[in-house]
Motif scaffolding. Sequence first.
Motif, short mmCIF file in Angstrom:
data_model
loop_
_atom_site.label_atom_id
_atom_site.label_comp_id
_atom_site.label_asym_id
_atom_site.label_seq_id
_atom_site.Cartn_x
_atom_site.Cartn_y
_atom_site.Cartn_z
N VAL A 34 0.92 -1.36 0.01
CA VAL A 34 0.08 -0.12 -0.03
C VAL A 34 0.93 1.24 0.11
O VAL A 34 0.50 2.28 -0.67
CB VAL A 34 -0.96 0.03 1.24
CG1 VAL A 34 -0.37 0.19 2.40
CG2 VAL A 34 -2.20 1.00 0.93
N ASP A 35 1.96 1.23 0.65
CA ASP A 35 2.98 2.44 0.73
C ASP A 35 3.41 2.60 -0.75
O ASP A 35 3.56 3.95 -1.12
CB ASP A 35 4.01 2.29 2.00
CG ASP A 35 3.52 2.18 3.02
OD1 ASP A 35 2.38 2.80 3.43
OD2 ASP A 35 4.04 1.39 4.01
N ILE A 36 3.96 1.42 -1.37
CA ILE A 36 4.44 1.71 -2.74
C ILE A 36 3.35 2.08 -3.61
O ILE A 36 3.70 3.09 -4.51
CB ILE A 36 4.96 0.37 -3.20
CG1 ILE A 36 6.09 -0.28 -2.39
CG2 ILE A 36 5.44 0.15 -4.91
CD1 ILE A 36 6.44 -1.74 -2.59
N VAL A 37 2.33 1.87 -3.56
CA VAL A 37 1.14 2.03 -4.50
C VAL A 37 0.82 3.73 -4.17
O VAL A 37 0.62 4.57 -4.91
CB VAL A 37 -0.11 1.43 -4.15
CG1 VAL A 37 -1.39 1.88 -5.13
CG2 VAL A 37 0.03 -0.23 -4.74
N ASN A 38 0.46 3.86 -3.02
CA ASN A 38 0.51 5.47 -2.52
C ASN A 38 1.58 6.41 -2.95
O ASN A 38 1.32 7.47 -3.50
CB ASN A 38 0.36 5.67 -1.13
CG ASN A 38 -0.86 5.21 -0.48
OD1 ASN A 38 -1.90 4.86 -1.14
ND2 ASN A 38 -0.83 4.75 0.72
N ARG A 39 2.83 5.88 -2.85
CA ARG A 39 3.88 6.73 -3.51
C ARG A 39 3.76 6.83 -5.05
O ARG A 39 4.12 8.10 -5.54
CB ARG A 39 5.12 6.18 -3.13
CG ARG A 39 6.53 7.00 -3.48
CD ARG A 39 6.82 8.13 -2.61
NE ARG A 39 7.92 9.04 -2.87
CZ ARG A 39 8.00 10.08 -3.05
NH1 ARG A 39 6.84 11.03 -3.12
NH2 ARG A 39 9.13 10.76 -3.60
#
Length: 51
Positions: A34-39
């Motif tokens: 989720v952090d990779i997608v958000n970034r």
Amino acid sequence: MVTGFPHPLGQRTHAVDVPGLSDEAVNTPPARIVDIVNRAVQLSGIRVFVS
């Protein structure tokens, strides 16, 4: 690089280096998808609003 993110208002978006983001996430634990997608969304220039 990933390009062609659709913008809800038809504006141009930026290319995103997803493999680079993945490497960055692995090197700064905890690595969460989720952090990779958000970034990626953040770097693409798309702004997401939830109401």
